[in-house]
Enzyme design. Structure first.
Site, PDB file in Angstrom:
ATOM      1  N   ASP A   1      -9.355  -9.647   9.113  1.00 35.89           N
ATOM      2  CA  ASP A   1      -8.847  -8.302   8.820  1.00 35.89           C
ATOM      3  C   ASP A   1      -9.874  -7.183   9.033  1.00 35.89           C
ATOM      4  O   ASP A   1      -9.494  -6.101   9.452  1.00 35.89           O
ATOM      5  CB  ASP A   1      -8.340  -8.264   7.371  1.00 35.89           C
TER       6      ASP A   1
ATOM      7  N   LYS B   1      -9.562  -2.496   1.476  1.00 34.98           N
ATOM      8  CA  LYS B   1      -9.279  -1.342   2.342  1.00 34.98           C
ATOM      9  C   LYS B   1     -10.067  -0.099   1.909  1.00 34.98           C
ATOM     10  O   LYS B   1     -10.533   0.663   2.740  1.00 34.98           O
ATOM     11  CB  LYS B   1      -7.778  -1.035   2.324  1.00 34.98           C
TER      12      LYS B   1
ATOM     13  N   CYS C   1       0.608  -7.532  12.087  1.00 35.01           N
ATOM     14  CA  CYS C   1       0.925  -7.760  13.511  1.00 35.01           C
ATOM     15  C   CYS C   1       0.273  -9.043  14.022  1.00 35.01           C
ATOM     16  O   CYS C   1       0.091  -9.216  15.224  1.00 35.01           O
ATOM     17  CB  CYS C   1       0.458  -6.586  14.361  1.00 35.01           C
TER      18      CYS C   1
ATOM     19  N   SER D   1      -1.415  -3.375  10.681  1.00 39.08           N
ATOM     20  CA  SER D   1      -1.085  -4.279   9.583  1.00 39.08           C
ATOM     21  C   SER D   1       0.120  -5.160   9.927  1.00 39.08           C
ATOM     22  O   SER D   1       1.105  -4.667  10.480  1.00 39.08           O
ATOM     23  CB  SER D   1      -0.752  -3.445   8.347  1.00 39.08           C
TER      24      SER D   1
ATOM     25  N   ARG E   1       2.040 -12.237  -0.447  1.00 38.82           N
ATOM     26  CA  ARG E   1       0.694 -12.568   0.043  1.00 38.82           C
ATOM     27  C   ARG E   1       0.143 -13.852  -0.548  1.00 38.82           C
ATOM     28  O   ARG E   1       0.572 -14.291  -1.612  1.00 38.82           O
ATOM     29  CB  ARG E   1      -0.260 -11.435  -0.356  1.00 38.82           C
TER      30      ARG E   1
ATOM     31  N   ARG F   1       0.843  -1.190   0.000  1.00 39.72           N
ATOM     32  CA  ARG F   1       0.000   0.000   0.000  1.00 39.72           C
ATOM     33  C   ARG F   1       0.882   1.244   0.000  1.00 39.72           C
ATOM     34  O   ARG F   1       1.998   1.223   0.497  1.00 39.72           O
ATOM     35  CB  ARG F   1      -0.887   0.020   1.246  1.00 39.72           C
TER      36      ARG F   1
HETATM   37  O1  O2Y Z   1      -3.311  -4.578   0.862  1.00 43.31           O
HETATM   38  C1  O2Y Z   1      -2.090  -4.622   0.721  1.00 43.31           C
HETATM   39  O2  O2Y Z   1      -1.544  -4.174  -0.254  1.00 43.31           O
HETATM   40  C2  O2Y Z   1      -1.238  -5.238   1.701  1.00 43.31           C
HETATM   41  S1  O2Y Z   1      -1.629  -4.673   3.264  1.00 43.31           S
HETATM   42  C3  O2Y Z   1      -2.863  -5.693   3.920  1.00 43.31           C
HETATM   43  C4  O2Y Z   1      -3.297  -6.822   3.282  1.00 43.31           C
HETATM   44  C5  O2Y Z   1      -4.236  -7.624   3.890  1.00 43.31           C
HETATM   45  C6  O2Y Z   1      -4.732  -7.256   5.098  1.00 43.31           C
HETATM   46  N1  O2Y Z   1      -4.325  -6.142   5.708  1.00 43.31           N
HETATM   47  C7  O2Y Z   1      -3.389  -5.366   5.149  1.00 43.31           C
HETATM   48  C8  O2Y Z   1      -3.016  -4.141   5.906  1.00 43.31           C
HETATM   49  O3  O2Y Z   1      -2.161  -3.369   5.511  1.00 43.31           O
HETATM   50  O4  O2Y Z   1      -3.608  -3.915   6.964  1.00 43.31           O
HETATM   51 MN    MN Z   2      -5.181  -5.199   7.403  1.00 42.54          MN
END
Ligand code: O2Y
Ligand code: MN
Length: 601
Positions: A295, A224, A268, A266, A385, A87
């Site tokens: 999540d 997100k 953790c 994120s 991932r 991100r």
């Molecule tokens: O979404 C991303 O690019 C990676 S970050 C992520 C991925 C899955 C669950 N949570 C996160 C986060 O940054 O909280």
């Molecule tokens: Mn997350």
């Protein structure tokens, strides 16, 4: 793809519909097509046949690489652009009419400027490409807590991931047709140029525009962008909460299940906690953990005053490195088939590989597709991932599909705190609990670009995800404490406390169940505590440590209370709340001052 695509010269109408109740959607799709100028438009129905065609196409053009089908049937590897691996918080904006509504916690642009900037990028960007229209539902299709969206994208990889992560296709389109309200998400990978990359949110218009990234949270807009940034804004006006929380069910030997929602920043360990396997002794007694989500959690008060939660997602987009048979056997079992791996390494016999997998194998190729050379870095990117359906998780709770959601007994906040913060404490009441969440701090991780291991305040683990001013968000949280409410107890945990030699003091993983057990005993009024200014700590002997090897330092730091350290922490929390100016709720400032004073006494 032509066989399942529309000719752009024909009217853009959702498949199987006369178009009347989907007029707004059809008009928007036509508008986007006119701007982005795709060669073809494809309405996704979510079927197996459609998915098979897309996968075959991506195999042909190299977007996906087939993994070893004996060991990992139905599984593929995707390598993202090396500059597009996480991100991008500095390129993520919330565009509200008034800047103060986005707050100091967000990058802001006016809606007019945001649209101008994005529309210039989108102009003609899909020439030579297919535009996919993805209707999706966040949450069980029949749940009143669920919300729908439509993502338009030029990335078939996004389509394949959205199919796993959401309820995508025909049933979602039918719900959109019934409700006619949906979140609009427009996405293009553009040229994957970091200089031409923005993730923009227009919460007042329930709209998202994302350009220049094909990765995870930047591109899978249901996750997100919709389920947290837009949904948090929507939740505020509709009286619910959209949170960065896992949801688990803790079943005791008497067969009673309590649901816990837990917010951690994120990377953790939310996925690990959501899929926890109890220690041997607990398993023998009949303790079980059920996974509802790893999540995101949407919660709203039910008729009985309790908070009811759903997981709006249908899959897991989990961090691969560190996932092993020891750390998370349920995740490992989940990803043996039908999984999309992104940016992991590969073994000589074409199996996915990452640091910490610890399965006795070795990588030959790294995440960039180069011959693996340990001197040049890890085989798997630290933010690599897996995308997999939640249904493949051995502990997936049948209640996760319950349209009514699950009743929440406890809310947990936690972060990576190597010093000061004990293993667990309980907030005195809801207002104190909101302050505990608002004051959360944690070391940064590889989930976003930028420095790793830097302490920052991450209230309720929502720093990157709250779609409006944190001061208003805390006020919204406080508003749930009203007549008739039967709110969960609030706790704070820290699995990451370190000793003087820098090693972790708490074993973590399955042993975290002991802490959850204490929480539920507290909820039921069955466990003792010691009251301190920061909250209730477990009284000696009340949290079961049988079989856990803790030295004197471990006991002192995990269960102790460092008054001088907390005085400094509360001074820093006070400064943090002040950054939000007069919008910060007085009740929260009063709570901070009350505790700061108690710490001086
Ligand atoms: O979404 C991303 O690019 C990676 S970050 C992520 C991925 C899955 C669950 N949570 C996160 C986060 O940054 O909280
Ligand atoms: Mn997350």
């Amino acid at each position: 793809m032509n066989a399942i695509s529309h000719d752009v010269s024909k009217p853009v109408i959702a498949a199987g519909s006369d178009g009347s109740r989907l007029a707004a959607l059809n008009a928007w799709v036509a508008e986007v097509a006119a701007l982005t100028k795709p060669d073809a438009i494809h309405w996704c129905d979510g079927s197996d046949a459609e998915n098979a065609k897309l996968i075959a196409q991506m195999e042909r053009d190299g977007t996906l690489v087939k993994l070893n089908q004996q060991t990992h049937p139905g599984s593929y590897l995707h390598r993202s652009h090396p500059d597009d691996v996480a991100r991008v918080e500095h390129l993520t904006f919330v565009c509200t009419t008034n800047q103060d509504d986005a707050g100091p916690n967000n990058h802001w642009m006016s809606p007019a400027d945001g649209h101008d900037k994005m529309d210039a990028l989108f102009d003609g960007c899909m020439k030579g490409r297919t535009m996919y229209v993805i209707p999706y539902c966040m949450g069980p299709i029949e749940s009143p807590l669920s919300r729908c969206g439509v993502e338009i994208t030029d990335s078939p990889y996004v389509v394949a991931n959205m199919r796993i992560m959401t309820r995508m296709g025909a049933p979602a389109l039918a719900r959109i047709e019934r409700e006619s309200k949906f979140v609009r998400g427009l996405h293009s990978i553009g040229e994957l140029d970091p200089e031409r990359r923005f993730i923009m949110h227009f919460p007042e218009e329930l709209t998202i525009k994302s350009f220049g990234s094909g990765y995870g949270g930047n591109a899978l807009l249901g996750k997100k962008c919709h389920a947290l940034r837009i949904a948090s804004h929507q939740a505020r006006s509709e009286g619910w909460l959209a949170e960065h929380m896992l949801i688990l069910g803790l079943e005791n030997p008497q067969g009673e299940t309590h649901y816990i929602a837990a917010a951690f920043p994120s990377a953790c360990g939310k996925t690990n906690l959501a899929m926890l396997i109890p220690p041997e002794g607990y398993r023998a007694q009949g303790w079980k953990v059920w996974t509802v989500g790893d999540d995101i959690c949407w919660m709203r008060p039910g008729a009985d005053g309790r908070l009811y939660a759903i997981n709006p997602e249908a899959g897991f987009f989990g961090v691969a490195p560190g996932t092993s048979d020891k750390s998370n056997p349920n995740a490992l079992a989940s990803i043996q088939m039908n999984t999309i791996f992104t940016n992991v390494g590969v073994t000589a016999d074409n199996q996915p590989w990452w640091e910490g997998l610890d399965n006795g194998q070795q990588p030959v190729t790294d995440w960039r597709g180069n011959a693996f050379d340990a001197a040049k870095g890890p085989a798997a990117h630290p933010n690599s991932r897996f995308t997999v359906s939640a249904k493949q998780c051995p502990t997936y709770s049948p209640e996760a599909e319950n349209p009514a959601g699950v009743p929440i007994s406890a809310i947990v906040f936690g972060g990576r705190r190597p010093s000061l913060v004990p293993l667990v404490f309980e907030a005195r009441d809801w207002t104190h609990g909101v302050l505990v969440g608002a004051a959360m701090g944690s070391e940064t991780t590889a989930a976003a670009t930028g420095a790793v291991g830097v302490m920052r305040r991450d209230p309720m683990a929502m720093k990157p995800f709250c779609g409006y001013n944190f001061a208003d968000y805390f006020n919204h949280w406080l508003s749930f404490d009203k007549a008739g409410a039967k709110l969960p107890k609030i706790f704070h945990v820290n699995w990451f406390r370190k000793g003087d030699d820098g090693s972790f003091l708490w074993p973590g993983f399955g042993e975290n169940l002991r802490v959850l057990e204490w929480m539920i005993q507290r909820v039921k009024g069955e466990a003792g505590s010691v009251e301190t200014p920061i909250g209730h700590l477990p009284a000696d002997g009340e949290l079961n440590l049988e079989g856990v090897a803790l030295g004197e330092e471990g006991r002192a730091k995990l269960f102790g209370f460092d008054r001088a350290g907390w005085q400094a922490e509360f001074a820093s929390i006070g400064e943090y709340l002040d950054e939000y100016g007069p919008r910060m709720p007085q009740a929260l400032k009063d709570e901070q001052q009350r505790i700061a004073k108690a710490l001086q006494d």
